[in-house]
Design an enzyme around this catalytic site. Structure first.
Site, short mmCIF file in Angstrom:
data_model
loop_
_atom_site.label_atom_id
_atom_site.label_comp_id
_atom_site.label_asym_id
_atom_site.label_seq_id
_atom_site.Cartn_x
_atom_site.Cartn_y
_atom_site.Cartn_z
N CYS A 112 3.20 -4.86 -8.72
CA CYS A 112 1.74 -5.10 -9.30
C CYS A 112 1.52 -4.49 -10.51
CB CYS A 112 0.72 -4.74 -8.23
SG CYS A 112 -1.08 -4.98 -8.80
N CYS A 147 -1.31 -3.50 -5.91
CA CYS A 147 -1.54 -4.69 -4.74
C CYS A 147 -0.10 -4.42 -3.99
CB CYS A 147 -1.85 -5.79 -5.20
SG CYS A 147 -3.34 -6.37 -6.29
#
Lengths: 211, 91
Positions: free
Chosen positions: A116, A121
């Site tokens: 990410c 994330c």
């Protein structure tokens, strides 16, 4: 003095960690203020917050390992997982909340790796909290620029004939890599297979263990 | 045939979830994911209309240039529809 650890090392030979004596940052103060207001107004409670922390801490890569081992052994589940990984893991009984999960599969010809670049994330509702390095600027910036170099540092050296597919988790989806099933595992039970599935193999920075 | 798209080379201020390194780059829509609240509004507590979100697949050589080792390796990212334009001229 017995408790003065200056210039001394822990029994494992590491320096003692310094006490956290710095003042609260602006955002730490803001978090405490908002949390206390939410409690005061009866919107949440300390018990509910503690219970959520316990729920998150109970999530671990072992959940993902069960998913992978089942995908290796159950063709119908494998198909369902590749079609809709959120629904398939929920059907297995995992409470993944609103997680939107996509499964990508490593084979002899393709190697997937997750990053990410914008933040951190990670499929926390299935695998728990990400490792610290996953959130580092070095991992986030280098994985999209030089994935094979990053993989080599993790001990995964891929031939040019293997296609590397990087997945940058930029918005609403989260990703799990289904590592290739190791050779010599015919006849192993799902629980035995799950022990071969490491956290890193589900991020794509590793491969499953050989039995 | 996979739809060819280019990420618009915009540089707006504020919270966006289109990485800088993909702006202006061309790829193909790998799959469409449905509609999701626009993070550019959500970040500020505004009403956030749901916008189509796509997974776009880029060749590493198209992102980083022709000298990239293994230029046919790929990178997939989720890009909101309003950041994409048709790229029928792309290779």
């Amino acid at each position: 003095m017995p408790h003065d650890h200056h210039d001394s090392l822990s029994p494992s030979g590491h320096p003692y960690r310094a006490d956290d004596d710095t003042p609260l940052s602006y955002w730490q103060t803001m978090e405490i203020a908002v949390r206390e207001l939410l409690v005061e107004k009866g919107i949440t409670s300390p018990e509910e917050i503690a219970s959520q922390i316990n729920t998150m801490d109970a999530r671990s890569p072992a959940n993902g390992a069960q998913v992978v081992a089942r995908a290796w052994t159950d063709p119908d589940f494998h198909a369902a997982l590749m079609q809709d990984a959120s629904a398939a893991t929920r059907d297995m009984g995992f409470d993944i909340g609103p997680l939107k999960l996509i499964a990508v599969e490593n084979t002899a010809h393709e190697h997937n790796i997750i990053v990410c670049t914008l933040c951190s994330c990670y499929p926390r509702n299935l695998l728990g909290l990400p490792p610290d390095w996953y959130k580092s600027r070095a991992y986030r910036s280098r994985t999209v620029r030089d994935p094979r170099g990053v993989l080599a540092e993790f001990g995964v050296t891929l031939p040019d004939t293997t296609r590397v597919r990087v997945h940058d988790s930029t918005a609403d989806m989260r990703y799990i890599v289904i590592p290739a099933r190791p050779s010599g595992t015919d006849g192993m039970s799902v629980d035995e297979l799950a022990k071969l599935v490491t956290r890193d193999s589900m991020i794509g920075t590793g491969v499953a263990r050989q039995p | 045939m996979m739809q060819k798209v280019r990420v618009k080379p915009l540089m707006p201020p504020g919270h966006v979830r289109t990485p800088h390194y993909l702006r202006g780059k061309a790829g193909v829509i790998e799959r469409s994911l449905g509609a999701f609240p626009n993070p550019e509004d959500l970040a500020y507590g505004h009403d956030a209309p749901a916008l189509p979100l796509h997974r776009v697949r880029f060749r590493m050589g198209d992102i980083w240039g022709p000298d990239t080792p293994n230029p046919d390796d790929t990178l997939d990212a989720e890009i909101y529809d309003h950041w994409l334009e048709p790229a029928d001229d792309a290779p």
